[in-house]
Design a protein around this motif. Structure first.
Motif, short mmCIF file in Angstrom:
data_model
loop_
_atom_site.label_atom_id
_atom_site.label_comp_id
_atom_site.label_asym_id
_atom_site.label_seq_id
_atom_site.Cartn_x
_atom_site.Cartn_y
_atom_site.Cartn_z
N THR A 231 40.98 46.62 47.59
CA THR A 231 41.86 47.26 46.60
C THR A 231 41.23 48.61 46.22
O THR A 231 40.04 48.84 46.46
N GLN B 5 43.62 42.61 49.41
CA GLN B 5 45.09 42.68 49.44
C GLN B 5 45.60 41.49 50.26
O GLN B 5 45.20 41.30 51.39
N GLY B 6 46.40 40.65 49.63
CA GLY B 6 46.94 39.47 50.32
C GLY B 6 46.04 38.26 50.24
O GLY B 6 46.41 37.15 50.61
N HIS B 7 44.79 38.45 49.73
CA HIS B 7 43.86 37.31 49.58
C HIS B 7 43.21 37.40 48.20
O HIS B 7 42.04 37.79 48.09
N PRO B 8 43.95 37.06 47.14
CA PRO B 8 43.45 37.26 45.76
C PRO B 8 42.17 36.48 45.46
O PRO B 8 41.42 36.86 44.58
N HIS C 35 38.24 39.99 46.04
CA HIS C 35 39.67 39.74 46.21
C HIS C 35 40.17 40.84 47.14
O HIS C 35 39.74 41.99 47.02
N LEU D 65 41.46 46.13 53.62
CA LEU D 65 42.17 45.29 52.65
C LEU D 65 41.55 45.39 51.26
O LEU D 65 41.98 44.70 50.33
N LYS E 202 37.30 34.70 50.14
CA LYS E 202 37.11 33.71 51.23
C LYS E 202 36.15 32.58 50.85
O LYS E 202 36.33 31.44 51.28
#
Ligand code: AFP
Length: 314
Positions: free
Chosen positions: A202, A246-249, A244, A200, A252
């Protein structure tokens, strides 16, 4: 004021704080938190590893240890007599311990970060962020102190009140004595800790990591934020990231309980902590469960992450 000239083993936490000129009520608060860690240690060593049957604000299932550690710390902060408000990662909201704010502190804390690692006997920790007065949702730069206690093969405590970063070890009397003062992080990293699912990442983060690997950085990632950051601070080199995705800008990790205290400590040790665009400590929390991407550790590597994200690395 340095404690030079005294053998480090004579210097316990309270004495170190006093000799560094820390205000009495903040000395008292930090020592109360250190005392609470003794009970958390005991719960880790002997406690129930099962689930508590409850979940926290993030919908994460709470382990019995999470709830126990939270109760131990909250109770200690209440009885300290110098705390206004507390915000625990395990609680749904800010708890007001006193309406009287003058001369008091507010504390955001993660009582047992990485608790899911206890059952596989990996290191976990308590993370503490301290502000003056009643406000907790402030930019991290306004913290007056930050600390963590690391429950590993040894139990260690690292704190800063804005005058350097200092490490203590727990002795056989369960007292914290000075190991090293004024820890410093070198500008370049020799280890890196890549949190999050790699597939995930970038493109720019993938390229950043390959750059680190090409220069010989070794991967060190335990899944525990406290041991992973402690390695960077105590070894004096390294970069941790939970970027950040993909899908979680926003990645966590939580700003109030995890990122602000560690960013305060790392900056005090000469390192840097960024959300990918600017200092973590300048971010204004949007709420108690605010998350942020994080790149933290050796200054040059953090700046390099920002350059990759800004597309300046061409
Ligand atoms: P838990 O407290 O749920 O174990 O999460 C620990 C943590 O918040 C932090 O300590 C780690 O750096 C990070 O999560 C690890 O996340 P991943 O498991 O996604 O790598």
């Amino acid at each position: 004021m340095s404690t030079r000239g005294k053998t480090k083993f004579q210097i316990n936490l309270r004495r170190h704080l006093r000799e560094r000129g820390v205000k009495d009520d903040l000395v008292h608060l930090i020592c109360e938190i250190a005392e609470a860690s003794n009970y958390i240690i005991n719960s880790i060593r002997t406690g129930d590893l099962g689930v508590a049957g409850t979940s926290n604000l993030y919908g994460e299932e709470q382990l019995a240890l999470d709830v126990l550690a939270d109760r131990i710390m909250t109770k200690r902060l209440l009885h300290s007599g110098v705390v206004g408000n507390v915000l625990s990662e395990e609680a749904d909201d800010i708890i007001c311990l006193s309406t009287e704010c003058g001369g008091r502190y507010s504390v955001a804390f993660d009582p047992l970060d990485g608790s899911s690692l206890v059952d596989v006997n990996l290191a976990v920790g308590t993370i503490i962020s301290i502000f003056e007065g009643c406000n907790i949702l402030l930019p991290g730069r306004q913290q007056v102190a930050a600390m963590y206690i690391l429950y590993g093969p040894r139990t260690t405590l690292v704190y800063s009140t804005g005058d350097g970063v200092h490490e203590f070890g727990m002795n056989q009397l369960m007292e914290y004595t000075l190991i090293k003062e004024n820890l410093q992080i070198k500008p370049q990293a020799n280890i890196y800790s890549p949190g999050g699912l790699r597939n995930l990442f970038t493109t720019e983060i993938e390229r950043y990591v390959r750059d680190l690997e090409k220069r010989g950085c070794k991967l060190r990632y335990s899944g525990g934020f406290v041991p992973d950051i402690n390695q960077v601070i105590v070894k004096g080199s390294g970069v941790f990231m939970y970027p950040h995705l993909q899908g979680h800008p926003n990645g966590k990790l939580r700003l109030s309980f995890e990122l602000n205290p560690m960013a305060f400590l790392v900056e005090q040790a000469g390192g840097a902590a960024s959300d990918g665009h600017g200092p973590i400590l300048d971010r204004i929390p949007q709420g108690k469960d605010d998350r942020s991407p994080i790149f933290i550790g050796s200054k040059e590597e953090v700046a390099l992450a920002e350059a990759y994200i800004a597309g300046l690395d061409q």
